[in-house]
Design a protein around this motif. Structure first.
Motif, PDB file in Angstrom:
ATOM      1  N   GLY A 115       4.062   9.294   6.135  1.00  0.00           N
ATOM      2  CA  GLY A 115       3.879   8.023   5.450  1.00  0.00           C
ATOM      3  C   GLY A 115       5.203   7.452   4.974  1.00  0.00           C
ATOM      4  N   LEU A 116       6.101   8.328   4.506  1.00  0.00           N
ATOM      5  CA  LEU A 116       7.436   7.874   4.091  1.00  0.00           C
ATOM      6  C   LEU A 116       8.213   7.326   5.283  1.00  0.00           C
ATOM      7  CD1 LEU A 116       8.404  10.803   1.690  1.00  0.00           C
ATOM      8  CD2 LEU A 116       8.022   8.420   1.019  1.00  0.00           C
ATOM      9  N   GLU A 169      14.173  10.828   2.118  1.00  0.00           N
ATOM     10  CA  GLU A 169      13.056  11.596   1.535  1.00  0.00           C
ATOM     11  C   GLU A 169      12.174  12.168   2.637  1.00  0.00           C
ATOM     12  OE1 GLU A 169      10.743   9.594  -1.437  1.00  0.00           O
ATOM     13  OE2 GLU A 169      12.493   8.698  -2.395  1.00  0.00           O
ATOM     14  N   SER A 170      11.909  11.370   3.668  1.00  0.00           N
ATOM     15  CA  SER A 170      11.033  11.802   4.754  1.00  0.00           C
ATOM     16  C   SER A 170      11.613  12.991   5.507  1.00  0.00           C
ATOM     17  CB  SER A 170      10.779  10.631   5.716  1.00  0.00           C
ATOM     18  OG  SER A 170      10.029  11.057   6.834  1.00  0.00           O
ATOM     19  N   VAL A 171      12.884  12.891   5.916  1.00  0.00           N
ATOM     20  CA  VAL A 171      13.462  13.983   6.710  1.00  0.00           C
ATOM     21  C   VAL A 171      13.732  15.216   5.858  1.00  0.00           C
ATOM     22  CG1 VAL A 171      14.438  12.399   8.405  1.00  0.00           C
ATOM     23  CG2 VAL A 171      15.836  13.093   6.451  1.00  0.00           C
ATOM     24  N   ASN A 172      13.943  15.044   4.575  1.00  0.00           N
ATOM     25  CA  ASN A 172      14.125  16.213   3.717  1.00  0.00           C
ATOM     26  C   ASN A 172      12.823  16.994   3.553  1.00  0.00           C
ATOM     27  OD1 ASN A 172      16.859  15.975   3.257  1.00  0.00           O
ATOM     28  ND2 ASN A 172      16.651  14.842   1.336  1.00  0.00           N
ATOM     29  N   SER A 173      11.687  16.295   3.542  1.00  0.00           N
ATOM     30  CA  SER A 173      10.410  16.987   3.374  1.00  0.00           C
ATOM     31  C   SER A 173       9.831  17.470   4.700  1.00  0.00           C
ATOM     32  CB  SER A 173       9.400  16.085   2.668  1.00  0.00           C
ATOM     33  OG  SER A 173       9.166  14.913   3.427  1.00  0.00           O
ATOM     34  N   TYR A 178       6.899   3.941   5.907  1.00  0.00           N
ATOM     35  CA  TYR A 178       7.355   3.073   4.816  1.00  0.00           C
ATOM     36  C   TYR A 178       8.810   2.657   5.044  1.00  0.00           C
ATOM     37  CZ  TYR A 178       8.027   1.583  -0.094  1.00  0.00           C
ATOM     38  OH  TYR A 178       8.292   0.859  -1.239  1.00  0.00           O
ATOM     39  N   GLY A 179       9.622   3.598   5.515  1.00  0.00           N
ATOM     40  CA  GLY A 179      11.016   3.284   5.808  1.00  0.00           C
ATOM     41  C   GLY A 179      11.147   2.246   6.916  1.00  0.00           C
ATOM     42  N   ILE A 180      10.307   2.352   7.944  1.00  0.00           N
ATOM     43  CA  ILE A 180      10.332   1.373   9.048  1.00  0.00           C
ATOM     44  C   ILE A 180       9.936  -0.013   8.536  1.00  0.00           C
ATOM     45  CG2 ILE A 180       9.204   0.712  11.209  1.00  0.00           C
ATOM     46  CD1 ILE A 180       8.981   3.638  11.910  1.00  0.00           C
ATOM     47  N   VAL A 181       8.912  -0.051   7.705  1.00  0.00           N
ATOM     48  CA  VAL A 181       8.453  -1.336   7.151  1.00  0.00           C
ATOM     49  C   VAL A 181       9.563  -1.985   6.335  1.00  0.00           C
ATOM     50  CG1 VAL A 181       6.849  -2.379   5.504  1.00  0.00           C
ATOM     51  CG2 VAL A 181       6.007  -0.730   7.191  1.00  0.00           C
ATOM     52  N   LEU A 182      10.225  -1.189   5.487  1.00  0.00           N
ATOM     53  CA  LEU A 182      11.326  -1.723   4.677  1.00  0.00           C
ATOM     54  C   LEU A 182      12.494  -2.198   5.546  1.00  0.00           C
ATOM     55  CD1 LEU A 182      11.293   0.957   1.834  1.00  0.00           C
ATOM     56  CD2 LEU A 182      10.687  -1.463   1.578  1.00  0.00           C
ATOM     57  N   ARG A 183      12.773  -1.454   6.596  1.00  0.00           N
ATOM     58  CA  ARG A 183      13.840  -1.874   7.509  1.00  0.00           C
ATOM     59  C   ARG A 183      13.509  -3.221   8.151  1.00  0.00           C
ATOM     60  NH1 ARG A 183      13.343   0.592  13.101  1.00  0.00           N
ATOM     61  NH2 ARG A 183      11.713  -0.998  12.962  1.00  0.00           N
ATOM     62  N   ASP A 184      12.265  -3.363   8.604  1.00  0.00           N
ATOM     63  CA  ASP A 184      11.855  -4.618   9.240  1.00  0.00           C
ATOM     64  C   ASP A 184      11.906  -5.792   8.267  1.00  0.00           C
ATOM     65  OD1 ASP A 184      11.491  -3.198  11.513  1.00  0.00           O
ATOM     66  OD2 ASP A 184       9.298  -3.330  11.562  1.00  0.00           O
ATOM     67  N   LYS A 185      11.732  -5.500   6.977  1.00  0.00           N
ATOM     68  CA  LYS A 185      11.799  -6.558   5.965  1.00  0.00           C
ATOM     69  C   LYS A 185      13.232  -6.820   5.492  1.00  0.00           C
ATOM     70  CE  LYS A 185       8.727  -7.508   3.056  1.00  0.00           C
ATOM     71  NZ  LYS A 185       7.983  -7.529   1.791  1.00  0.00           N
ATOM     72  N   GLU A 226       0.824  -1.211   0.000  1.00  0.00           N
ATOM     73  CA  GLU A 226       0.000   0.000   0.000  1.00  0.00           C
ATOM     74  C   GLU A 226       0.859   1.262   0.000  1.00  0.00           C
ATOM     75  OE1 GLU A 226      -3.453   2.293   2.612  1.00  0.00           O
ATOM     76  OE2 GLU A 226      -2.899   0.229   3.122  1.00  0.00           O
ATOM     77  N   LEU A 227       1.868   1.295   0.853  1.00  0.00           N
ATOM     78  CA  LEU A 227       2.689   2.503   0.973  1.00  0.00           C
ATOM     79  C   LEU A 227       3.531   2.740  -0.281  1.00  0.00           C
ATOM     80  CD1 LEU A 227       3.782   2.079   4.699  1.00  0.00           C
ATOM     81  CD2 LEU A 227       2.270   3.856   3.784  1.00  0.00           C
ATOM     82  N   SER A 228       3.986   1.675  -0.927  1.00  0.00           N
ATOM     83  CA  SER A 228       4.741   1.856  -2.173  1.00  0.00           C
ATOM     84  C   SER A 228       3.834   2.415  -3.269  1.00  0.00           C
ATOM     85  CB  SER A 228       5.365   0.538  -2.621  1.00  0.00           C
ATOM     86  OG  SER A 228       4.376  -0.425  -2.905  1.00  0.00           O
ATOM     87  N   THR A 229       2.570   1.979  -3.264  1.00  0.00           N
ATOM     88  CA  THR A 229       1.602   2.516  -4.235  1.00  0.00           C
ATOM     89  C   THR A 229       1.375   3.996  -4.004  1.00  0.00           C
ATOM     90  OG1 THR A 229       0.505   0.368  -4.394  1.00  0.00           O
ATOM     91  CG2 THR A 229      -0.749   2.300  -5.134  1.00  0.00           C
TER      92      THR A 229
END
Length: 599
Positions: free
Chosen positions: A200-201, A223-227, A204-211, A186-189
């Motif tokens: 949301g980013l 991207e998240s901290v830049n925005s 998404y980063g946490i989810v990717l880290r856990d995977k 969902e978050l990649s979409t």
């Protein structure tokens, strides 16, 4: 400068509210503490300065006040979209020019605001699936984030329950968060379609880290901290993925002032202590009242083994914030290292009364019992800390040390391995594993772990000494390698002087008398400065007397022999005989000292 400070306050005030709205309470707390840490202005800020675009933009972004867990709320007038501007000037710190970042608008009350409030209430009550269900058909970015975050937390809650059911509260388990696959999809979409915000980013980063997708997770978190640079939780997650200075230097980060906090924290984690200290001292120029920065500076000084300065910083911090628990576990480690039982007892009593079920409180009490030699009680409190926070790195490592004291080798190995699973850069856990395998008579395994620990903490003399002693052990007898390690230790502020003495001994064993004399002399000078006396002192005097006599430097030999006359025992008799031999040699007669006729 007054305008700059007000800009900091405006940005942090809005950030604390927005982060609290999104249930990111740890990041909201960090922003609020930093907000009150900004040094007060000497004089009131002119009203003209308060009407600048930067200030009005920050104020407009904070229209929704923080919803506390009690459920209370209050509102501000919402300006029309476009009322603010993103072209404000950057915030300067110590002459550095920063890139300005516009604070984003919220959309909670565009539609479905009542449902969002209900979902947030469910979230605060830890009813995560109910919170996600309420927001099922909401499409606003804020609602989408909270729904996905609630699903993530529901998956984590179920994972913890499965781990306890399968292996007990501290056991290992292969349980995983079952929501990760759906959330990633969902978050990649949302990211592809551009319908995701910085929060949301972050998720998404946490989810990717856990995977296990660490490279992509780093990119998304950047991207998240830049925005949205004020989310400290996102910076913290990004820092956990920066396992080397190369990775850190290759991050494409905007030059926001929050980047300085991130770099300082990352430098501390990567053992780049000088760089971390410079960053924090510069930040203190604006955030003079910040307890966080003061605690971080004290932690850096502790890591640099400047224990007295660090202790003073922690004491000042407790005077201004007597009910503080955060970072006090580091202070307890410092007091333990200094063997300050009275001060550690006082600290343990204080945190027990403040919050005895806080993980750090349990760790402090465990340190107190360990210093008293009550290792079973210490283990009990470390276990309590880990039941409250299974990823509490320091508790796993220190509990491993306690198991070593109790000679429970399997439990110690398990604790150390759990620590390095959480953070592979924890040099103390690698060092503990090396000690365990050395005790078990497995020197090659021990060397492997000692090398890892010294690689992570190259300026710690204790690690090099441990490796050198392993090379010296009977199964290996690799004296040349041991000498190299002792040389590294001697150049790394070996406060106990072990390295110099061992270097002198080993060179003497190898027949390298010039090198041995060099290190004996250095060790002697160190002991004289520290006003230490003992067997090592006598041994150094005796060797130097014999060495200088053997090479014909009689005045220096006589000097060391004369000093040996102040001691009792066989060394005094040896000194007398050598003095007699030196006089004979000086008068042209052959030496008759008993040294040459010893069988």
């Amino acid at each position: 400068m007054a305008y700059a400070k007000e800009t900091y306050r405006a940005e942090l005030r809005a950030a604390a509210r927005q982060l609290g709205e999104r249930c990111l309470y740890s990041a909201a707390k960090w922003a609020a503490e930093l907000l009150v840490g900004v040094e007060p202005d000497a004089s009131p800020v002119p009203s003209a300065a308060m009407d600048t675009p930067s200030s009005s933009s920050a104020t407009s972004a904070g229209r929704l006040l923080h919803l506390h867990r009690s459920g209370g709320s209050s509102f501000r007038h919402r300006p029309r979209p476009g009322g603010g501007t993103s072209s404000e000037a950057g915030t300067p710190l110590g002459g550095v020019s920063y890139v300005s970042t516009p604070i984003p608008d919220d959309d909670a009350f565009d539609s479905g605001g009542d449902k969002y409030l209900l979902a947030k209430t469910y979230f605060d009550c830890r009813e995560y699936r109910r919170a996600a269900h309420v927001l099922q058909k909401q499409v606003g970015r804020k609602a989408v984030f909270l729904r996905c975050y609630a699903l993530y937390m529901a998956g984590e809650k179920r994972k913890e329950a499965e781990m306890i059911e399968l292996e007990g509260s501290l056991g290992k388990s292969n349980a995983v968060n079952q929501e990760l696959v759906a959330l990633e999809k969902e978050l990649s979409t949302h990211r592809r379609t551009g319908s995701i915000d910085s929060f949301g980013l972050y998720l998404y980063g946490i989810v990717l880290r856990d995977k296990g997708c660490e490279d992509l997770a780093r990119m998304i978190l950047v991207e998240s901290v830049n925005s949205y640079p004020w989310n400290w939780s996102a910076w913290s997650e990004l820092q956990s993925l920066c396992t080397s200075s190369d990775i850190l230097n290759n991050l494409n980060l905007k030059n926001n002032w929050m980047k300085d906090f991130f770099l300082a924290s990352a430098y501390l984690e990567l053992k780049m202590h000088e760089e971390a200290l410079k960053r924090y001292e510069r930040l203190m120029g604006v955030f003079r009242c910040s307890g966080y920065i003061q605690a971080q500076i004290a932690t850096v000084q502790y890591s640099m083994r400047d224990l007295d300065e660090a202790e003073m910083k922690f004491e000042d911090l407790l005077r201004t914030d007597p009910f503080r628990v955060d970072s006090m576990d580091i202070y307890s480690n410092l007091l333990y290292a200094k063997e300050s039982l009275t001060a550690l007892s006082f600290l343990a009593h204080r945190v027990f009364l403040t919050d005895k079920y806080h993980p750090e409180s349990c760790c402090i009490i465990a340190n107190y019992y360990s210093l008293k030699g009550q290792h079973e009680k210490s283990v009990l409190y470390f276990q309590r800390a880990l039941k409250l926070n299974r990823k509490y790195l320091s508790a796993w490592t220190l509990m491993g040390h306690e198991y070593v004291e109790l000679k429970n080798t399997p439990a110690a190995i398990d604790a150390y391995r759990r620590a390095v699973d959480i953070n592979p850069r924890d040099f103390r856990a690698w060092y503990g594993l090396g000690q365990i395998y050395e005790m078990m008579g497995m020197p090659f395994y021990a060397l492997h772990y000692f090398r890892k620990s010294s690689y992570l903490q190259p300026n710690d003399a204790r690690l090099w000494i441990a490796m050198a002693q392993c090379y010296e052990s009977d199964p290996l007898q690799m004296i040349e390698e041991a000498i190299k390690c002792y040389e590294r230790a001697a150049n790394s502020n070996d406060t106990e002087g072990i390295a110099l003495h061992r270097l002198a001994k080993l060179h003497g064993m190898l027949g390298q008398s010039e090198e041995a004399a060099f290190y004996y002399k250095k060790d002697l000078e160190r002991m004289e400065v520290e006003e230490r006396q003992g067997q090592n002192f006598v041994e150094a005097l005796l060797f130097l007397a014999k060495h200088y006599k053997s090479i014909g430097r009689f005045e220096e030999a006589e000097h060391y022999c004369t000093r040996l006359l102040d001691y009792t025992g066989p060394e005094k008799e040896n000194a007398k005989n050598m003095l007699q031999g030196i006089k004979r040699l000086q008068s042209g007669f052959p030496s008759m000292d008993t040294d040459h006729f010893a069988l």
